[in-house]
Scaffold this motif. Structure first.
Motif, PDB file in Angstrom:
ATOM      1  N   GLU A 203      70.830  86.693-100.056  1.00  0.00           N
ATOM      2  CA  GLU A 203      71.676  86.031-101.125  1.00  0.00           C
ATOM      3  C   GLU A 203      73.008  85.857-100.717  1.00  0.00           C
ATOM      4  OE1 GLU A 203      72.794  85.284-105.946  1.00  0.00           O
ATOM      5  OE2 GLU A 203      71.581  87.118-105.254  1.00  0.00           O
ATOM      6  N   LEU A 204      73.839  86.897-100.330  1.00  0.00           N
ATOM      7  CA  LEU A 204      75.160  86.859 -99.907  1.00  0.00           C
ATOM      8  C   LEU A 204      75.287  86.205 -98.605  1.00  0.00           C
ATOM      9  CD1 LEU A 204      78.161  87.495-100.532  1.00  0.00           C
ATOM     10  CD2 LEU A 204      77.604  89.816 -99.911  1.00  0.00           C
ATOM     11  N   LEU A 205      74.322  86.466 -97.818  1.00  0.00           N
ATOM     12  CA  LEU A 205      74.277  85.702 -96.342  1.00  0.00           C
ATOM     13  C   LEU A 205      74.290  84.274 -96.615  1.00  0.00           C
ATOM     14  CD1 LEU A 205      72.090  88.074 -94.102  1.00  0.00           C
ATOM     15  CD2 LEU A 205      74.536  87.348 -93.675  1.00  0.00           C
ATOM     16  N   GLY A 206      73.344  83.919 -97.539  1.00  0.00           N
ATOM     17  CA  GLY A 206      73.045  82.452 -97.635  1.00  0.00           C
ATOM     18  C   GLY A 206      74.388  81.717 -98.409  1.00  0.00           C
ATOM     19  N   LEU A 207      75.068  82.436 -99.120  1.00  0.00           N
ATOM     20  CA  LEU A 207      76.294  81.775 -99.678  1.00  0.00           C
ATOM     21  C   LEU A 207      77.451  81.755 -98.654  1.00  0.00           C
ATOM     22  CD1 LEU A 207      78.157  81.156-102.250  1.00  0.00           C
ATOM     23  CD2 LEU A 207      78.340  83.700-102.310  1.00  0.00           C
ATOM     24  N   TYR A 208      77.444  82.763 -97.719  1.00  0.00           N
ATOM     25  CA  TYR A 208      78.571  82.770 -96.822  1.00  0.00           C
ATOM     26  C   TYR A 208      78.068  81.727 -95.805  1.00  0.00           C
ATOM     27  CZ  TYR A 208      80.941  87.268 -97.361  1.00  0.00           C
ATOM     28  OH  TYR A 208      81.878  88.193 -97.913  1.00  0.00           O
ATOM     29  N   LYS A 209      77.030  81.367 -95.452  1.00  0.00           N
ATOM     30  CA  LYS A 209      76.658  80.419 -94.614  1.00  0.00           C
ATOM     31  C   LYS A 209      77.094  79.114 -95.063  1.00  0.00           C
ATOM     32  CE  LYS A 209      73.126  79.225 -91.292  1.00  0.00           C
ATOM     33  NZ  LYS A 209      71.893  79.858 -90.687  1.00  0.00           N
ATOM     34  N   ILE A 210      76.896  78.682 -96.509  1.00  0.00           N
ATOM     35  CA  ILE A 210      77.362  77.508 -97.101  1.00  0.00           C
ATOM     36  C   ILE A 210      78.847  77.527 -96.942  1.00  0.00           C
ATOM     37  CG2 ILE A 210      77.491  76.157 -99.045  1.00  0.00           C
ATOM     38  CD1 ILE A 210      74.855  77.378-100.164  1.00  0.00           C
ATOM     39  N   TYR A 211      79.431  78.651 -97.410  1.00  0.00           N
ATOM     40  CA  TYR A 211      80.863  78.495 -97.321  1.00  0.00           C
ATOM     41  C   TYR A 211      81.594  78.313 -96.273  1.00  0.00           C
ATOM     42  CZ  TYR A 211      85.581  80.536 -97.633  1.00  0.00           C
ATOM     43  OH  TYR A 211      86.935  80.809 -97.439  1.00  0.00           O
ATOM     44  N   PHE A 212      81.131  78.982 -95.165  1.00  0.00           N
ATOM     45  CA  PHE A 212      81.761  79.158 -93.716  1.00  0.00           C
ATOM     46  C   PHE A 212      81.335  77.655 -92.838  1.00  0.00           C
ATOM     47  CE2 PHE A 212      82.115  83.885 -93.803  1.00  0.00           C
ATOM     48  CZ  PHE A 212      83.301  84.065 -93.990  1.00  0.00           C
ATOM     49  N   SER A 213      80.461  77.144 -93.383  1.00  0.00           N
ATOM     50  CA  SER A 213      79.839  75.805 -92.788  1.00  0.00           C
ATOM     51  C   SER A 213      80.941  74.802 -93.312  1.00  0.00           C
ATOM     52  CB  SER A 213      78.500  75.267 -93.430  1.00  0.00           C
ATOM     53  OG  SER A 213      77.420  76.019 -92.857  1.00  0.00           O
ATOM     54  N   MET A 214      81.181  74.749 -94.592  1.00  0.00           N
ATOM     55  CA  MET A 214      82.286  73.882 -95.185  1.00  0.00           C
ATOM     56  C   MET A 214      83.607  74.230 -94.721  1.00  0.00           C
ATOM     57  SD  MET A 214      81.184  74.179 -99.222  1.00  0.00           S
ATOM     58  CE  MET A 214      82.600  73.176 -99.844  1.00  0.00           C
ATOM     59  N   GLN A 215      83.892  75.373 -94.474  1.00  0.00           N
ATOM     60  CA  GLN A 215      85.386  75.771 -94.119  1.00  0.00           C
ATOM     61  C   GLN A 215      85.464  75.552 -92.461  1.00  0.00           C
ATOM     62  OE1 GLN A 215      86.469  79.860 -92.733  1.00  0.00           O
ATOM     63  NE2 GLN A 215      87.712  79.995 -94.616  1.00  0.00           N
ATOM     64  N   GLY A 216      84.210  75.723 -91.859  1.00  0.00           N
ATOM     65  CA  GLY A 216      84.367  75.373 -90.189  1.00  0.00           C
ATOM     66  C   GLY A 216      84.369  74.149 -90.042  1.00  0.00           C
ATOM     67  N   GLN A 217      83.612  73.172 -90.764  1.00  0.00           N
ATOM     68  CA  GLN A 217      83.801  71.636 -90.515  1.00  0.00           C
ATOM     69  C   GLN A 217      85.376  71.139 -91.193  1.00  0.00           C
ATOM     70  OE1 GLN A 217      80.485  70.409 -93.181  1.00  0.00           O
ATOM     71  NE2 GLN A 217      79.179  71.332 -91.953  1.00  0.00           N
ATOM     72  N   LYS A 218      85.790  71.751 -91.877  1.00  0.00           N
ATOM     73  CA  LYS A 218      87.108  71.305 -92.539  1.00  0.00           C
ATOM     74  C   LYS A 218      88.139  71.628 -91.162  1.00  0.00           C
ATOM     75  CE  LYS A 218      90.629  71.732 -96.032  1.00  0.00           C
ATOM     76  NZ  LYS A 218      90.757  72.320 -97.445  1.00  0.00           N
TER      77      LYS A 218
END
Length: 248
Positions: A203-218
């Motif tokens: 669950e935490l890995l999934g949350l991190y993946k969404i968050y770091f995808s958004m951060q990385g794209q920005k």
């Protein structure tokens, strides 16, 4: 005399030797795993330095301190190998215990002088709202060691030769001045993070993946790549009595 170059961050993308410092096992993967993998792919020799043993990190409440520390060391080795890390160093200080910046800075300085890295990575201890003292102390001590390891008599009992790294790069930063292309290594970062199973469940890995995808794209906006990791990169000149450092 053109001094404009003094107001620019040093280049780190082509480094051949890097020292990556983390307060606890898993900080590097979470903070800059894609960059580690990207540098390793380009032939950079990377050494991990883990300051504490992570023995407070038993989420189950069933392991002893020694068992937790041993498990987290195994996870550090496994995660680093996924990213292409060359060597691993451990200070094995108790988790949550860091307080003495000068003492830790001297110890890190000796490691810097022995390894002679071109760039040093560490957490940004000047980040707003950073509440973990291990991160604050590690970042400050690494910065002190960065600018002091070139002094012939630092630390006072040293028997190693001076060395000055060309750059320090702070991860977990709110003020990035350098963005590394981590597009091709984004999934590798998460494969490495998954090795820290004692800390990161699905669950935490999934949350991190969404968050770091958004951060990385920005971070990658306006650049010729899709996913980035950000760092505040400074030279030795910027780290002492240089009032423009926040604007570099």
């Amino acid at each position: 005399m053109d001094i404009s170059s003094y107001f620019m961050p040093p280049e780190i993308r082509n480094a051949k030797k890097a020292l990556c410092i983390q307060p606890h096992p898993d900080d590097i993967e979470i903070g800059m795993g894609g960059t580690v993998a990207a540098l390793a792919k380009k032939g950079c020799s990377i050494t991990y330095l883990t300051i504490t043993n992570g023995d407070l990190g038993d989420s189950t409440g069933t392991l002893g301190f020694g068992e937790t520390a041993a498990l987290r060391r195994e996870e550090t080795l496994a995660a680093g190998k996924v990213l292409g890390v060359s060597d691993f160093l451990f200070y094995d200080l108790p988790d949550g215990s860091l307080s003495d910046i000068p003492s830790l800075a001297g110890k890190i300085s000796e490691t810097i002088r022995a390894l002679q890295p071109e760039v040093i990575f560490c957490p940004d201890s000047w980040a707003q709202y950073e509440a973990h003292n291990d991160h604050i102390v590690t970042g400050r001590a690494a910065a002190q060691a960065f600018i002091s390891s070139s002094l012939s008599r630092y630390p006072r009992d040293t028997k190693t030769a001076p060395w000055q790294a060309g750059a320090i790069a702070f991860y977990f930063t709110q003020k990035p001045n350098t963005v590394i292309d981590a597009t091709e290594t984004f999934e590798t970062r998460f494969a490495a993070m998954a090795k820290h199973a004692s800390q990161l469940n699905e669950e935490l890995l999934g949350l991190y993946k969404i968050y770091f995808s958004m951060q990385g794209q920005k971070l990658a906006e306006g650049r010729d790549f899709a996913m980035g990791e950000g760092f505040k990169v400074l030279s030795p000149l910027h780290m002492h009595c240089f009032t423009e450092a926040p604007e570099i």
